[in-house]
Design an enzyme around this catalytic site. Structure first.
Site, short mmCIF file in Angstrom:
data_model
loop_
_atom_site.label_atom_id
_atom_site.label_comp_id
_atom_site.label_asym_id
_atom_site.label_seq_id
_atom_site.Cartn_x
_atom_site.Cartn_y
_atom_site.Cartn_z
CE1 TYR A 56 9.10 19.51 -50.12
CE2 TYR A 56 6.80 19.67 -49.43
CZ TYR A 56 8.14 19.53 -49.12
OH TYR A 56 8.52 19.38 -47.80
NE ARG B 53 3.37 15.96 -49.26
CZ ARG B 53 3.56 16.66 -48.13
NH1 ARG B 53 4.74 17.21 -47.88
NH2 ARG B 53 2.57 16.83 -47.29
CB VAL C 269 1.35 21.64 -47.22
CG1 VAL C 269 2.28 22.08 -46.09
CG2 VAL C 269 1.66 20.21 -47.64
CG HIS D 104 3.74 22.66 -40.67
ND1 HIS D 104 3.54 21.37 -40.25
CD2 HIS D 104 4.22 23.33 -39.60
CE1 HIS D 104 3.91 21.27 -38.98
NE2 HIS D 104 4.32 22.44 -38.56
CB CYS E 156 12.15 34.16 -53.96
SG CYS E 156 13.87 34.44 -54.48
CB CYS F 190 14.15 38.40 -52.89
SG CYS F 190 12.70 37.91 -53.87
CB CYS G 13 15.08 38.87 -56.86
SG CYS G 13 15.33 37.11 -56.53
N GLY H 179 -6.50 14.08 -36.12
CA GLY H 179 -5.61 13.39 -37.06
C GLY H 179 -4.17 13.85 -37.01
CB SER I 61 1.48 11.51 -34.75
OG SER I 61 2.41 12.50 -35.21
N1 APR Z 1 -8.77 9.50 -39.12
C1 APR Z 1 -8.23 10.11 -38.02
N2 APR Z 1 -6.92 10.07 -37.72
C2 APR Z 1 -6.11 9.37 -38.55
C3 APR Z 1 -6.59 8.70 -39.71
C4 APR Z 1 -7.98 8.80 -39.98
N3 APR Z 1 -8.53 8.19 -41.04
N4 APR Z 1 -5.54 8.09 -40.33
C5 APR Z 1 -4.44 8.38 -39.59
N5 APR Z 1 -4.79 9.12 -38.52
C6 APR Z 1 -3.91 9.67 -37.48
C7 APR Z 1 -2.79 8.75 -37.06
O1 APR Z 1 -3.20 7.91 -35.98
C8 APR Z 1 -1.73 9.76 -36.58
O2 APR Z 1 -1.92 10.09 -35.22
O3 APR Z 1 -3.27 10.79 -38.06
C9 APR Z 1 -2.00 10.98 -37.45
C10 APR Z 1 -0.96 11.20 -38.54
O4 APR Z 1 0.24 11.48 -37.89
P1 APR Z 1 1.48 12.00 -38.77
O5 APR Z 1 1.63 11.11 -39.95
O6 APR Z 1 2.63 12.16 -37.82
O7 APR Z 1 1.00 13.42 -39.32
P2 APR Z 1 0.99 14.79 -38.54
O8 APR Z 1 0.68 14.60 -37.09
O9 APR Z 1 0.14 15.71 -39.31
O10 APR Z 1 2.52 15.27 -38.69
C11 APR Z 1 2.85 16.55 -38.17
O11 APR Z 1 5.06 16.38 -39.10
O12 APR Z 1 6.43 15.76 -40.83
C12 APR Z 1 5.81 16.83 -40.25
O13 APR Z 1 5.22 18.78 -41.38
C13 APR Z 1 4.84 17.46 -41.20
O14 APR Z 1 2.78 18.57 -40.68
C14 APR Z 1 3.50 17.37 -40.48
C15 APR Z 1 3.90 17.18 -39.03
#
Ligand code: APR
Length: 233
Positions: A53, A56, A90, A106, A114, A117, A136, A172, A174
């Protein structure tokens, strides 16, 4: 006035240089999520989780909001009705683009928590397992992000907003992680028009009335322009 709820995922920040999770070179293809994104992984090896993290957090701090983040800020500023962004991300790119109504379901890289606590405070740029909790004193500080197996933040507010939404958009994401993957169904059942904006169909594309395909920096500004032109029309 029409109410808008927008769900964003890693894809909206992809063109700002922040990795997604499940694309070709996504984070979960390079890290074992069980080791860095679960309470059990944190208990086993807090130093590995903090390293993950910290990296990131540094990447997010070095990134800039892109045209998609900026278009949503324009939409929020001009939209006369209720407006909420529910982000799975995030990073703070929505806020840095000027959005105010942002709910991080998320959690956030810029938050610290913490594990003993439940105290919360702004995260330093770099966190270490031995950092004492300011409340704490326990050496049990963790990033304030929601891990697999933990309950997302703000669900009551989210479900209430989805019940009232006239327009729901998912940008954006999945559609592979619940409960966010069910938001289009929830909003659609309540009568919202559901739009998916993505470079490819998500796992829940069938839950949407409209699919806009392309990179977020191109299709989100065009979608916002159409919405605002229609709102004036
Ligand atoms: N423009 C639009 N969409 C895009 C682009 C872009 N330039 N690049 C990638 N994508 C799309 C991909 O096609 C995919 O559908 O963004 C999506 C990314 O999917 P993931 O990597 O699964 O990310 P996300 O859907 O945010 O994941 C959900 O999973 O691991 C946990 O906590 C994590 O918040 C996250 C959650």
């Amino acid at each position: 006035m029409k109410s808008i709820v927008i769900l964003t995922g890693a894809g909206i920040s992809a063109e700002s240089g922040l990795g997604t999770f499940r694309d070709r070179d996504g984070l979960w293809t390079r890290y074992d999520l069980a080791e860095v994104a679960t309470p059990e992984g944190f208990a086993r090896n807090p130093a590995l989780v903090h390293d993950f993290y910290n990296a990131r957090r540094a990447n997010a701090a070095a990134a800039a909001p892109n045209a998609a983040h900026q278009a949503l800020a324009r939409l929020e500023a001009a939209w006369p009705g209720p407006f909420l962004i529910v982000t799975q991300n995030v990073d703070d790119l929505h806020e840095r683009a000027g959005c105010r109504a942002v709910l991080h379901m998320h959690g956030q890289l810029n938050g610290a928590l913490c594990a003993r606590c439940d105290a919360r405070w702004p995260a330093p740029a770099v966190m270490h397992p031995a950092d004492p909790c300011p409340a704490c004193g326990a050496a049990s500080t963790r990033p304030d992000v929601v891990w697999f197996g933990e309950y997302p933040y703000g669900m009551e507010r989210i479900w209430s907003a989805l019940r009232e939404a006239d327009l729901f958009a998912a940008i954006g994401t999945s559609g592979t992680v619940y409960p966010a993957a069910a938001f289009a169904q929830d909003a659609g059942r309540a009568g919202a028009h559901c739009v998916e904006l993505n470079t490819e169909p998500s796992a829940v594309a069938d839950d949407f009335d409209e699919i806009l395909t392309g990179p977020a920096t191109r299709i989100v500004p065009a979608w916002v322009d159409r919405l605002l032109a229609g709102a004036k029309g």
